[in-house]
Design a protein around this motif. Structure first.
Motif, PDB file in Angstrom:
ATOM      1  N   LEU A  23       0.824  -1.205   0.000  1.00 10.96           N
ATOM      2  CA  LEU A  23       0.000   0.000   0.000  1.00 10.96           C
ATOM      3  C   LEU A  23       0.862   1.260   0.000  1.00 10.96           C
ATOM      4  O   LEU A  23       0.537   2.248  -0.652  1.00 10.96           O
ATOM      5  N   SER A  24       1.965   1.219   0.734  1.00  5.38           N
ATOM      6  CA  SER A  24       2.868   2.360   0.766  1.00  5.38           C
ATOM      7  C   SER A  24       3.428   2.652  -0.620  1.00  5.38           C
ATOM      8  O   SER A  24       3.477   3.815  -1.056  1.00  5.38           O
ATOM      9  N   VAL A  25       3.838   1.607  -1.334  1.00 10.94           N
ATOM     10  CA  VAL A  25       4.359   1.769  -2.692  1.00 10.94           C
ATOM     11  C   VAL A  25       3.264   2.285  -3.626  1.00 10.94           C
ATOM     12  O   VAL A  25       3.497   3.194  -4.436  1.00 10.94           O
ATOM     13  N   LEU A  26       2.066   1.726  -3.521  1.00  9.83           N
ATOM     14  CA  LEU A  26       0.964   2.164  -4.373  1.00  9.83           C
ATOM     15  C   LEU A  26       0.661   3.644  -4.169  1.00  9.83           C
ATOM     16  O   LEU A  26       0.482   4.397  -5.132  1.00  9.83           O
ATOM     17  N   HIS A  27       0.614   4.065  -2.911  1.00  5.62           N
ATOM     18  CA  HIS A  27       0.308   5.468  -2.625  1.00  5.62           C
ATOM     19  C   HIS A  27       1.388   6.393  -3.172  1.00  5.62           C
ATOM     20  O   HIS A  27       1.083   7.477  -3.691  1.00  5.62           O
ATOM     21  N   ARG A  28       2.652   5.988  -3.063  1.00  4.48           N
ATOM     22  CA  ARG A  28       3.749   6.793  -3.610  1.00  4.48           C
ATOM     23  C   ARG A  28       3.577   6.983  -5.112  1.00  4.48           C
ATOM     24  O   ARG A  28       3.730   8.093  -5.640  1.00  4.48           O
ATOM     25  N   PHE A  67      -1.109   5.414 -18.029  1.00  9.26           N
ATOM     26  CA  PHE A  67      -0.873   4.002 -17.691  1.00  9.26           C
ATOM     27  C   PHE A  67       0.598   3.648 -17.805  1.00  9.26           C
ATOM     28  O   PHE A  67       1.168   2.996 -16.921  1.00  9.26           O
ATOM     29  N   GLN A  68       1.237   4.076 -18.882  1.00 12.47           N
ATOM     30  CA  GLN A  68       2.645   3.746 -19.098  1.00 12.47           C
ATOM     31  C   GLN A  68       3.510   4.276 -17.958  1.00 12.47           C
ATOM     32  O   GLN A  68       4.379   3.573 -17.444  1.00 12.47           O
ATOM     33  N   TRP A  69       3.285   5.526 -17.583  1.00  8.78           N
ATOM     34  CA  TRP A  69       4.077   6.118 -16.505  1.00  8.78           C
ATOM     35  C   TRP A  69       3.859   5.357 -15.199  1.00  8.78           C
ATOM     36  O   TRP A  69       4.809   5.008 -14.488  1.00  8.78           O
ATOM     37  N   PHE A  70       2.592   5.093 -14.871  1.00  7.66           N
ATOM     38  CA  PHE A  70       2.282   4.400 -13.619  1.00  7.66           C
ATOM     39  C   PHE A  70       2.879   3.000 -13.610  1.00  7.66           C
ATOM     40  O   PHE A  70       3.482   2.570 -12.621  1.00  7.66           O
ATOM     41  N   GLU A  71       2.748   2.288 -14.717  1.00  6.60           N
ATOM     42  CA  GLU A  71       3.260   0.915 -14.801  1.00  6.60           C
ATOM     43  C   GLU A  71       4.766   0.872 -14.636  1.00  6.60           C
ATOM     44  O   GLU A  71       5.301   0.038 -13.895  1.00  6.60           O
ATOM     45  N   GLU A  72       5.471   1.778 -15.296  1.00  9.82           N
ATOM     46  CA  GLU A  72       6.934   1.777 -15.234  1.00  9.82           C
ATOM     47  C   GLU A  72       7.436   2.212 -13.860  1.00  9.82           C
ATOM     48  O   GLU A  72       8.385   1.634 -13.321  1.00  9.82           O
ATOM     49  N   LEU A  73       6.792   3.220 -13.282  1.00 13.20           N
ATOM     50  CA  LEU A  73       7.182   3.683 -11.952  1.00 13.20           C
ATOM     51  C   LEU A  73       6.904   2.614 -10.903  1.00 13.20           C
ATOM     52  O   LEU A  73       7.735   2.350 -10.023  1.00 13.20           O
ATOM     53  N   LEU A  74       5.741   1.965 -10.999  1.00 12.93           N
ATOM     54  CA  LEU A  74       5.385   0.934 -10.027  1.00 12.93           C
ATOM     55  C   LEU A  74       6.341  -0.247 -10.102  1.00 12.93           C
ATOM     56  O   LEU A  74       6.728  -0.814  -9.072  1.00 12.93           O
ATOM     57  N   TRP A  75       6.744  -0.632 -11.302  1.00 12.10           N
ATOM     58  CA  TRP A  75       7.720  -1.719 -11.474  1.00 12.10           C
ATOM     59  C   TRP A  75       8.995  -1.380 -10.722  1.00 12.10           C
ATOM     60  O   TRP A  75       9.527  -2.204  -9.963  1.00 12.10           O
ATOM     61  N   LEU A  76       9.500  -0.169 -10.932  1.00 14.60           N
ATOM     62  CA  LEU A  76      10.759   0.235 -10.310  1.00 14.60           C
ATOM     63  C   LEU A  76      10.631   0.382  -8.799  1.00 14.60           C
ATOM     64  O   LEU A  76      11.515  -0.047  -8.051  1.00 14.60           O
ATOM     65  N   GLU A  77       9.544   0.976  -8.335  1.00  9.20           N
ATOM     66  CA  GLU A  77       9.343   1.139  -6.896  1.00  9.20           C
ATOM     67  C   GLU A  77       9.221  -0.223  -6.215  1.00  9.20           C
ATOM     68  O   GLU A  77       9.755  -0.449  -5.128  1.00  9.20           O
ATOM     69  N   GLY A  78       8.503  -1.128  -6.857  1.00  9.83           N
ATOM     70  CA  GLY A  78       8.377  -2.469  -6.298  1.00  9.83           C
ATOM     71  C   GLY A  78       9.712  -3.176  -6.226  1.00  9.83           C
ATOM     72  O   GLY A  78      10.059  -3.789  -5.217  1.00  9.83           O
ATOM     73  N   LYS A  79      10.469  -3.082  -7.303  1.00 11.39           N
ATOM     74  CA  LYS A  79      11.782  -3.735  -7.353  1.00 11.39           C
ATOM     75  C   LYS A  79      12.709  -3.174  -6.282  1.00 11.39           C
ATOM     76  O   LYS A  79      13.449  -3.926  -5.629  1.00 11.39           O
TER      77      LYS A  79
END
Length: 215
Positions: A23-28, A67-79
């Motif tokens: 949830l913390s990553v999602l909110h960021r 979508f592209q921005w969110f998907e790429e940022l979320l991938w990196l934040e998760g990693k």
């Protein structure tokens, strides 16, 4: 009736993450998207239920960029934070909304129905991020969804470094600025963007942006 783009996203395999950290990553990432695309968003993105994220784009041509921005940022934040990438399924619905002035969660309209339908089409997507679109022109929607899949397949082969370079390049930074930010040479950045197929991807995204308002 004016057209809007509703993006409804859910996290792939959310049970495999510790809930509070996810949830913390999602909110960021959501906060970043809302700030970066503030001029394009009619209803700010938020978590509406569990791990489901939803927002309304007032400029339909920008929906895929969001979508592209969110998907790429979320991938990196998760990693970086969760030690493994976070993938999302995105259902994009383009159509009318009955009353955009109503509070989030109380709005209705075909754009919401189309987004839900689009998300249902990709429920089986489990090993990567994916996006599907539904609009009144069903044939063109299916064609664009298939094209989205091809673009996503290209991105699935990207390394963490490629994603870092591409995300910075998306901010319209020069290759020299990207290189300085990541401690690379300009030549390194150029080679990474070529390997990532970034030029072709950006051209595809520009063509999609032209088509989305027409469907």
């Amino acid at each position: 009736m004016r057209k809007y783009a509703v993006l409804t996203m859910d996290v792939v395999g959310s049970r495999g993450f510790e809930s509070a950290r996810l949830l913390s990553v999602l909110h960021r990432c959501i906060d970043d998207v809302n700030d970066k695309f503030s001029r394009d968003v009619a209803v700010r993105f938020s978590i509406v239920l569990g791990d489901t994220i939803q927002g309304v784009c007032s400029r339909v041509r920008r929906a895929y960029d969001i979508f592209q921005w969110f998907e790429e940022l979320l991938w990196l934040e998760g990693k970086s934070i969760l030690r493994k990438p976070v993938y999302v399924r995105c259902g994009m619905g383009i159509g009318g909304i009955v009353d955009i002035s109503r509070p989030a969660g109380e709005q209705t309209g075909e754009a919401f129905s189309f987004a839900s339908e689009a998300l249902d089409k990709i429920k089986g997507c489990k090993d990567s991020s994916c996006v599907s679109i539904v609009a009144s022109n069903r044939e063109l929607s299916e064609f664009i969804s298939a094209a989205f899949g091809i673009a996503q397949a290209l991105k699935n082969g990207w390394s963490k470094r490629m994603r870092e370079v591409v995300l910075l390049a998306r901010e319209a930074k020069s290759q020299t600025q990207v290189a300085n930010k990541l401690g690379l040479t300009r030549g390194d950045v150029k080679k990474i963007l070529v390997r990532a197929g970034y030029k072709r991807l950006r051209e595809f995204e520009r063509q999609v942006a032209r088509i989305l308002p027409l469907i």
